[in-house]
Design a protein around this motif. Structure first.
Motif, mmCIF file in Angstrom:
data_model
loop_
_atom_site.group_PDB
_atom_site.id
_atom_site.type_symbol
_atom_site.label_atom_id
_atom_site.label_comp_id
_atom_site.label_asym_id
_atom_site.label_seq_id
_atom_site.Cartn_x
_atom_site.Cartn_y
_atom_site.Cartn_z
ATOM 1 N N ARG A 25 0.806 -1.309 0.204
ATOM 2 C CA ARG A 25 0.038 -0.206 0.313
ATOM 3 C C ARG A 25 0.555 1.154 0.276
ATOM 4 N N TYR B 270 -3.744 -13.917 15.531
ATOM 5 C CA TYR B 270 -2.804 -14.227 14.346
ATOM 6 C C TYR B 270 -2.436 -15.716 14.098
ATOM 7 N N THR C 214 12.383 -7.197 11.572
ATOM 8 C CA THR C 214 11.450 -6.781 10.604
ATOM 9 C C THR C 214 10.565 -5.248 10.786
ATOM 10 N N LYS D 51 5.859 -2.783 14.586
ATOM 11 C CA LYS D 51 4.340 -2.019 14.614
ATOM 12 C C LYS D 51 3.368 -3.228 15.090
HETATM 13 N N1 LIG Z 1 8.832 -11.233 11.595
HETATM 14 C C1 LIG Z 1 8.994 -11.984 11.903
HETATM 15 O O1 LIG Z 1 8.951 -12.527 13.474
HETATM 16 C C2 LIG Z 1 7.832 -13.066 11.164
HETATM 17 C C3 LIG Z 1 7.771 -14.148 11.093
HETATM 18 C C4 LIG Z 1 6.216 -15.118 11.421
HETATM 19 C C5 LIG Z 1 6.295 -14.420 9.920
HETATM 20 N N2 LIG Z 1 6.493 -13.580 9.126
HETATM 21 C C6 LIG Z 1 5.197 -12.981 8.441
HETATM 22 O O2 LIG Z 1 6.077 -12.804 7.267
HETATM 23 C C7 LIG Z 1 4.651 -11.253 7.118
HETATM 24 C C8 LIG Z 1 6.053 -10.955 6.447
HETATM 25 O O3 LIG Z 1 6.015 -9.596 7.565
HETATM 26 P P1 LIG Z 1 7.379 -8.703 7.884
HETATM 27 O O4 LIG Z 1 8.316 -9.355 9.079
HETATM 28 O O5 LIG Z 1 8.315 -8.408 6.760
HETATM 29 O O6 LIG Z 1 6.975 -7.100 8.627
HETATM 30 P P2 LIG Z 1 6.852 -6.200 7.688
HETATM 31 O O7 LIG Z 1 7.727 -4.888 7.396
HETATM 32 O O8 LIG Z 1 5.675 -5.500 8.516
HETATM 33 O O9 LIG Z 1 6.478 -6.224 7.124
HETATM 34 C C9 LIG Z 1 4.469 -6.032 6.087
HETATM 35 C C10 LIG Z 1 4.311 -5.570 4.919
HETATM 36 O O10 LIG Z 1 2.764 -6.537 4.495
HETATM 37 C C11 LIG Z 1 2.657 -5.252 3.986
HETATM 38 N N3 LIG Z 1 1.241 -5.321 4.220
HETATM 39 C C12 LIG Z 1 0.149 -5.739 5.432
HETATM 40 N N4 LIG Z 1 -1.233 -5.469 5.239
HETATM 41 C C13 LIG Z 1 -1.263 -5.337 4.084
HETATM 42 C C14 LIG Z 1 -1.993 -5.264 2.779
HETATM 43 N N5 LIG Z 1 -3.469 -4.639 3.161
HETATM 44 N N6 LIG Z 1 -2.419 -4.586 1.234
HETATM 45 C C15 LIG Z 1 -1.114 -4.866 0.884
HETATM 46 N N7 LIG Z 1 0.562 -4.812 1.671
HETATM 47 C C16 LIG Z 1 -0.021 -5.338 3.143
HETATM 48 C C17 LIG Z 1 2.859 -4.113 4.410
HETATM 49 O O11 LIG Z 1 3.549 -3.382 3.445
HETATM 50 P P3 LIG Z 1 2.110 -1.597 3.804
HETATM 51 O O12 LIG Z 1 1.722 -1.124 4.862
HETATM 52 O O13 LIG Z 1 2.824 -0.943 2.465
HETATM 53 O O14 LIG Z 1 0.913 -1.757 2.650
HETATM 54 C C18 LIG Z 1 4.248 -4.806 4.336
HETATM 55 O O15 LIG Z 1 5.458 -4.782 3.301
HETATM 56 C C19 LIG Z 1 3.818 -11.422 7.500
HETATM 57 O O16 LIG Z 1 2.585 -12.264 6.513
HETATM 58 C C20 LIG Z 1 4.099 -11.898 8.216
HETATM 59 O O17 LIG Z 1 3.086 -12.354 9.672
HETATM 60 C C21 LIG Z 1 6.686 -12.589 10.243
#
Ligand SMILES: NC(=O)c1ccc[n+]([C@@H]2O[C@H](COP(=O)([O-])OP(=O)(O)OC[C@H]3O[C@@H](n4cnc5c(N)ncnc54)[C@H](OP(=O)(O)O)[C@@H]3O)[C@@H](O)[C@H]2O)c1
Length: 270
Positions: A39, A156, A191, A196
């Motif tokens: 977004r 979650y 990340t 957040k």
């Molecule tokens: N970090 C961890 O420890 C961890 C562990 C396990 C799994 N994960 C998973 O990894 C994935 C990526 O997370 P991350 O850790 O990289 O966190 P992040 O840096 O907060 O990235 C999340 C991304 O999702 C996008 N997003 C959120 N809601 C959205 C929507 N409605 N439409 C389009 N884009 C959306 C955000 O972009 P915009 O806000 O610009 O739209 C951002 O680019 C997630 O699915 C998370 O559950 C993360």
């Protein structure tokens, strides 16, 4: 023999930061044209600039994954720009630390709309092209928490388990169509995710010790390795994978350990 990824286009959601941005860079470095979506247009543009500077091919698409028409437009743009689509990484997602009793139905539904339906919304139009081409690779960004329910993270964890189960079932359904399906199970990754979650009032998960946290590039490299040599589940921590397997075999013992861990975190948080 590992697959040569050169000129195989991939669309990645949630690519404005974290795991999505790192994976976009890793895929571009492997020779894949990348369509990055999220977004926040300014953040996407920064990621695209870095990819171009590294010699990669990239387009940016503004997309809210809760809107099926915007996800379809992302896939259309990928095919229009690069001629085809080989892979899609449904990665957009967010977390909330909140007890079930304090969460409204709307809040729980909103999480499923992004984390689960947001994946379905982008994977379905991509599959229309992949089934015609007779090949492709679908990746769902689930979590290690797909395998266990963490207190205060019920919605979650449930959303991540939905992705995991969907990936596993469809892996078998789509195999005969030449399409591979993988689920990705990151452990705590540095990340914006945690900033957040903290911003929404978290006290427990954000207190994970630094030594348990991995860089986003580790997940990105594992995703590229999986694209080269497909496997069902992508893990970046063997101890976590084994621990969660053990927890599944001995649920009472796992509940005991989880209760102790949460008590300690509660104490640290207060
Ligand atoms: N970090 C961890 O420890 C961890 C562990 C396990 C799994 N994960 C998973 O990894 C994935 C990526 O997370 P991350 O850790 O990289 O966190 P992040 O840096 O907060 O990235 C999340 C991304 O999702 C996008 N997003 C959120 N809601 C959205 C929507 N409605 N439409 C389009 N884009 C959306 C955000 O972009 P915009 O806000 O610009 O739209 C951002 O680019 C997630 O699915 C998370 O559950 C993360």
């Amino acid at each position: 023999m590992p697959k040569d990824l050169t000129n195989l286009p991939i669309a990645i959601t949630g690519a404005s930061s974290g795991i999505g941005a790192a994976t976009a860079m890793a895929c571009a470095k492997a020779g894949m044209p990348v369509a990055i979506a999220a977004r926040r247009a300014d953040k996407l543009a920064d990621v695209a600039t870095k990819i171009k500077q590294a010699g990669g091919r990239v387009i940016t698409v503004n997309c809210d994954v809760t809107k099926p028409e915007e996800c379809a437009a992302l896939i259309d743009a990928t095919v229009r720009e690069f001629g085809s689509i080989y892979s899609v990484f449904a990665n957009a997602g967010y977390g909330v630390e909140q007890s079930f009793l304090s969460q409204t139905d709307e809040e729980i539904r909103a999480m499923f709309e992004t984390n689960f339906w947001g994946s379905v919304n982008v994977i379905r139009p991509a599959l229309a092209h992949m089934t015609k081409a007779g090949n492709g690779h679908v990746l769902w960004c689930s979590s290690c928490l797909a395998k266990i329910g963490l207190p205060m993270y019920s919605s979650y964890c449930a959303s991540k388990a939905m992705q995991d189960h969907f990936a596993r079932a469809t892996r078998h359904e789509l195999r005969s169509a030449g399409i591979f399906v993988s689920s990705v199970h990151p452990i705590g990754t540095k990340t914006e995710f945690f900033e957040k979650v903290e911003g929404r009032g978290a006290k427990l998960l954000s207190k994970s010790p630094e030594r348990f946290m991995q860089p986003a590039s580790r997940v990105a490299d594992a995703v590229v390795a999986c694209l080269r040599k497909p496997k069902g589940e992508v893990w970046t921590s063997l101890p976590m994978r084994m621990g969660l397997g053990f927890a599944g075999m001995f649920p009472r013992l796992a509940d005991f350990a989880l209760a102790r861990m949460m008590d300690q975190r509660m104490k640290r948080a207060t």
